[in-house]
Design an enzyme around this catalytic site. Structure first.
Site: not given
Lengths: 353, 353
Positions: B69, B71, B97, B127-128, B156, B330
């Site tokens: 992903h 994003d 990430d 995706e988030e 990932e 994150h």
């Protein structure tokens, strides 16, 4: 619209109920009360905001205060008032809490030009909302002399019994800490909501104290009134707050109550949000004892917090004694029994004659 | 701004990070990826929204999917990217990430015009955020043929190890009922927050299952992720809701997980809010086994939920294998190690050569 103080107590109660006076909107009713009392030559009337005070000045040896609030909680499809077919019950918002008590005050003010004790009648606003707006509180700060007396009766609903003193109330936030983590690896964190189970254990195992104070039995209570915690659906939360309400008997001061709660919840952060002290019943004071003897019945402890605590702060013994029924106050089906209004008026009139 | 796919993986990662692409704002980055891939004659490029798919069509016996992903979570004072003084670490939002994984995909797409297996490169958005916006999910519904393959690798963050399958996730609201009362007479009611202590007891005494599935050990989790209750500071509350998140191993279906939670919390009202099934690791499938043999290391179980479950739904074995570090995803201090980017690219290139 004018109030007719020569009508019987039930009729007057209905007229008072039909003056809508939700907290903050008492002006029309306060105006009508002021007009009606100003027409009586034996009373000196003072007004502060929407609070009206009327006093006899006969130079009696004793002065007593009869007080009640004129506001109600918001309507709940129970306005205007309605009598049942036998005219034995009057239903509607404020019938029990406490326009029937206000009606009794007005009836006594009208019908007793020369009471055996000097009387101060107080009609105040905003009792059902935050303390800073309470008319009795404001008057006790701005002009405490107007409230001076040897004894006070609040005509709050008490089912026609004398209810003495009141319990204090304290609210505190108990904060439980943890450590955040992703719920997919929750063992990396510490779940604060799970840990708050220990706070709930304290509440669940708590045994209420029932002390006898000045001859009356109180009944304490300790309850969670709110709980909150959580960050997101996939996060182990690091904080949970349980808000508790402690109702404490009047043998404890506000400081005692706060110390007790801090000790009980010592493992966690305790933040006291507000506290209002209770009031001892003081029924052994001569003025109170003569009142109890005059109105009869067996006094009982008042468990909820009421404005008697404000009189206690001013050093004036005070009780609750009114025709309403406290258990149904604030309910949509609120009502008052017509005979209870008459009985309350008659007993107080006898005491003051 | 154009992307230079001839740059080394770390330089390309930095360039990708410096294209801000918080979920919903991926268009400029998707445009740049589409331009860069369209320039490569050995790839057929398709675009759907902000999802870009590029495929070789060499007629190989096997087709593999490499997906990631584009994003990121919102910036947290960690934008743009920054190398440390030795250029051994790159810090910034999305470094781990998973723009380092995207960089590896782009490097392979650029440098392997004739891979030993046909390759489908997927770059998807959102995706988030909530599943309904996820680009891979949308593509799996609108054009599943574009995702066809014998095996899939999601780049990932996995710390350079092969992480197999993923755990499922279920959220449910557990509602505890009580009866309202005034806190001055709390024994007239039943405190729902106190009663929720029983729900917390279930959570506190719960022992996680750690089943071995297809050779990998999973580790379940059951956590309160929210709690709420309370009406007013003087009211015994009649409702308390505990929201729980159950992370379940992939030997359980979504229906198994739901039945388990309903049974565990049978005394209360259980409302399932959402559930996403897990995915078995499937490392015994030939394509997966050859991948594990090629990249080396000891595979481990993926505990979080990832989009490998979407490939599992399409019947395609899938693993997580990327240069990022899942534990720091994150976080404001997110970074990626430069050698890990190189190692990931080299091992995948060797597998595909």
């Amino acid at each position: 619209m004018d109030l007719d103080l020569s009508a019987d107590g039930a009729t007057l109660t209905a007229a008072l109920v039909d003056f809508a006076s939700v907290s903050g909107e008492e002006k029309p009713l306060a105006d009508a009360i002021e007009r009606a009392l100003t027409a009586l030559p034996h009373l000196a009337v003072r007004r502060a905001g929407n609070t009206v005070v009327a006093r006899t000045a006969l130079g009696r040896a004793e002065r007593v205060v009869l007080a009640g609030h004129v506001d109600t909680v918001p309507h709940a499809a129970n306005f205007p008032s309605q009598f049942d077919s036998e005219r034995s019950k009057l239903s509607g918002v404020g019938t029990t809490d406490m326009k029937s008590g206000i009606a009794v005050q007005l009836r006594l003010a009208y019908s007793l030009p020369e009471p055996s004790r000097d009387v101060t009648y107080v009609f105040y606003d905003c009792e059902e909302v935050e303390a800073e707006r309470n008319g009795l509180y404001l008057l006790s700060r701005s002009d405490p002399g107007l409230l001076a007396g040897d004894f006070a009766v609040l005509l709050e609903p008490s089912g026609g019994a004398v209810e003495g003193g009141c319990q204090g109330t304290l609210r505190a936030a108990i904060t439980v800490r943890g450590a955040r983590a992703h719920t997919a690896r929750s063992w990396m964190g510490k779940n604060a909501i799970h840990a708050a189970g220990d706070v709930l254990d304290v509440l669940r195992s708590w045994e209420p104290r029932k002390p006898v104070v000045d001859g009356l039995e109180y009944h304490e209570g300790l309850n969670a009134v709110a709980v909150s915690g959580g960050i997101a659906g996939n996060v182990v939360p690091d904080e949970c707050v349980v808000t508790v309400n402690y109702r404490f008997a009047p043998d404890k001061s506000a400081a005692d109550a706060e110390a007790y709660i801090r000790e009980l919840f010592a493992p966690w952060e305790v933040s006291v949000l507000d506290v209002a002290p209770g009031a001892r019943p003081g029924l052994t004071a001569p003025a109170a004892a003569s009142f109890v003897a005059a109105v009869g019945g067996t006094p009982r402890a008042k468990l909820g917090w009421t404005d008697v605590a404000r009189f206690a702060e001013l050093g004036i013994p005070a009780v609750n004694y009114g025709p309403g029924i406290s258990e149904i106050a604030h309910t949509p089906g609120e009502y008052v029994e017509v005979p209870a209004i008459q009985a309350c008026e008659q007993r107080l009139a006898a005491w003051l004659s």
